[in-house]
Design a protein around this motif. Structure first.
Motif, short mmCIF file in Angstrom:
data_model
loop_
_atom_site.label_atom_id
_atom_site.label_comp_id
_atom_site.label_asym_id
_atom_site.label_seq_id
_atom_site.Cartn_x
_atom_site.Cartn_y
_atom_site.Cartn_z
N VAL A 34 0.62 -0.89 0.12
CA VAL A 34 0.25 0.04 -0.13
C VAL A 34 0.60 1.41 -0.28
CG1 VAL A 34 -1.69 1.63 1.52
CG2 VAL A 34 -2.05 -1.14 1.07
N LEU A 35 2.28 1.25 0.34
CA LEU A 35 2.67 2.60 0.69
C LEU A 35 3.50 2.23 -0.10
CD1 LEU A 35 4.47 4.94 2.44
CD2 LEU A 35 5.80 2.50 3.18
N TYR A 36 3.77 1.37 -1.43
CA TYR A 36 4.53 1.87 -2.53
C TYR A 36 3.53 2.33 -3.48
CZ TYR A 36 6.45 0.98 -7.10
OH TYR A 36 7.14 0.49 -8.52
N TYR A 37 2.62 1.56 -4.12
CA TYR A 37 1.59 2.34 -5.01
C TYR A 37 1.54 3.75 -4.61
CZ TYR A 37 -3.33 2.37 -7.23
OH TYR A 37 -3.77 2.25 -7.82
N ALA A 38 0.99 4.04 -2.56
CA ALA A 38 0.62 5.14 -2.22
C ALA A 38 1.65 6.25 -3.02
CB ALA A 38 0.44 5.62 -1.22
N PHE A 39 2.98 5.62 -2.36
CA PHE A 39 3.29 6.64 -3.31
C PHE A 39 3.58 7.08 -4.84
CE2 PHE A 39 8.40 7.54 -4.60
CZ PHE A 39 9.07 8.78 -4.29
N LYS A 41 1.20 6.74 -6.72
CA LYS A 41 0.18 7.71 -7.09
C LYS A 41 0.59 8.50 -7.01
CE LYS A 41 -2.84 5.12 -9.15
NZ LYS A 41 -3.59 4.98 -9.88
N TRP A 42 1.01 9.01 -5.65
CA TRP A 42 1.90 11.22 -4.84
C TRP A 42 2.43 11.58 -6.02
CZ3 TRP A 42 6.13 12.40 -3.84
CH2 TRP A 42 6.37 14.55 -3.06
N LEU A 43 3.57 10.52 -6.59
CA LEU A 43 4.09 11.34 -7.50
C LEU A 43 3.22 11.22 -9.27
CD1 LEU A 43 7.50 8.97 -7.80
CD2 LEU A 43 7.35 11.35 -6.55
N LYS A 44 1.98 10.76 -9.23
CA LYS A 44 1.67 10.89 -10.32
C LYS A 44 0.69 11.91 -10.52
CE LYS A 44 3.24 6.91 -12.83
NZ LYS A 44 2.53 5.53 -13.18
N ALA A 45 -0.08 12.66 -9.16
CA ALA A 45 -0.82 13.45 -9.31
C ALA A 45 -1.01 14.27 -9.26
CB ALA A 45 -1.08 13.90 -7.19
N PRO A 46 -2.01 15.17 -10.47
CA PRO A 46 -1.69 16.09 -10.38
C PRO A 46 -2.55 17.14 -10.07
CG PRO A 46 -4.26 15.17 -11.64
CD PRO A 46 -2.44 14.38 -10.88
N SER A 47 -2.95 17.20 -8.71
CA SER A 47 -3.08 18.40 -7.82
C SER A 47 -2.57 18.37 -7.05
CB SER A 47 -5.01 18.52 -8.46
OG SER A 47 -5.67 16.95 -7.04
N THR A 48 -3.05 19.56 -6.24
CA THR A 48 -2.45 19.68 -4.28
C THR A 48 -2.95 18.49 -3.55
OG1 THR A 48 -1.58 22.08 -5.60
CG2 THR A 48 -1.64 21.25 -2.45
N PHE A 49 -4.37 19.44 -4.20
CA PHE A 49 -5.47 18.06 -3.92
C PHE A 49 -4.86 16.35 -3.52
CE2 PHE A 49 -9.69 15.40 -2.27
CZ PHE A 49 -9.57 16.11 -1.40
N GLY A 50 -5.27 16.24 -4.34
CA GLY A 50 -5.02 14.44 -5.02
C GLY A 50 -3.67 14.15 -4.14
#
Length: 118
Positions: A34-39, A41-50
């Protein structure tokens, strides 16, 4: 014969420790995934909220991973089982290159011979 008995006892104890700590080991694997997946997704998130949402999920997974410290005992027990298995079957370490087959040792010998002649 005494060596085989010692290896058997060490292997049996390591197996029991591994089995008793299997739950935390599975929990650690899940929380690290889960930590790896969240990281990622965090790198690819386009918005600040994401980024904030994925950072919070990552922090929660990190805290959950830290709570699975007994899984480290299971990893050590698995390593002990691996070593016992190798010793039981007489498997030698394949990473060590014999001196006769080591190209660097042969090069240094030849270089020393060349230095003598010139």
């Amino acid at each position: 014969m005494a060596k085989k008995i010692g290896l058997f006892v060490a292997g049996a104890v390591a197996l029991l420790v591994l089995l008793f700590h299997l739950g935390p080991l599975v929990g650690l694997a899940i929380t690290l995934a889960v930590l790896y997946y969240a990281f990622k997704k965090w790198l690819k998130a386009p918005s600040t909220f994401g980024k904030v949402v994925w950072a919070l999920i990552g922090c929660a997974a990190l805290v959950a991973s830290a709570s699975n410290v007994p899984a480290l005992i299971a990893l050590v027990a698995a390593y002990v089982l691996y070593v016992v298995y190798q010793k039981w079957n007489g498997v030698k370490d394949k990473r060590i290159v014999p001196e006769a087959d080591d190209p660097f040792v042969n090069f240094e010998k030849q270089w020393a011979e060349l230095q003598k002649h010139y």
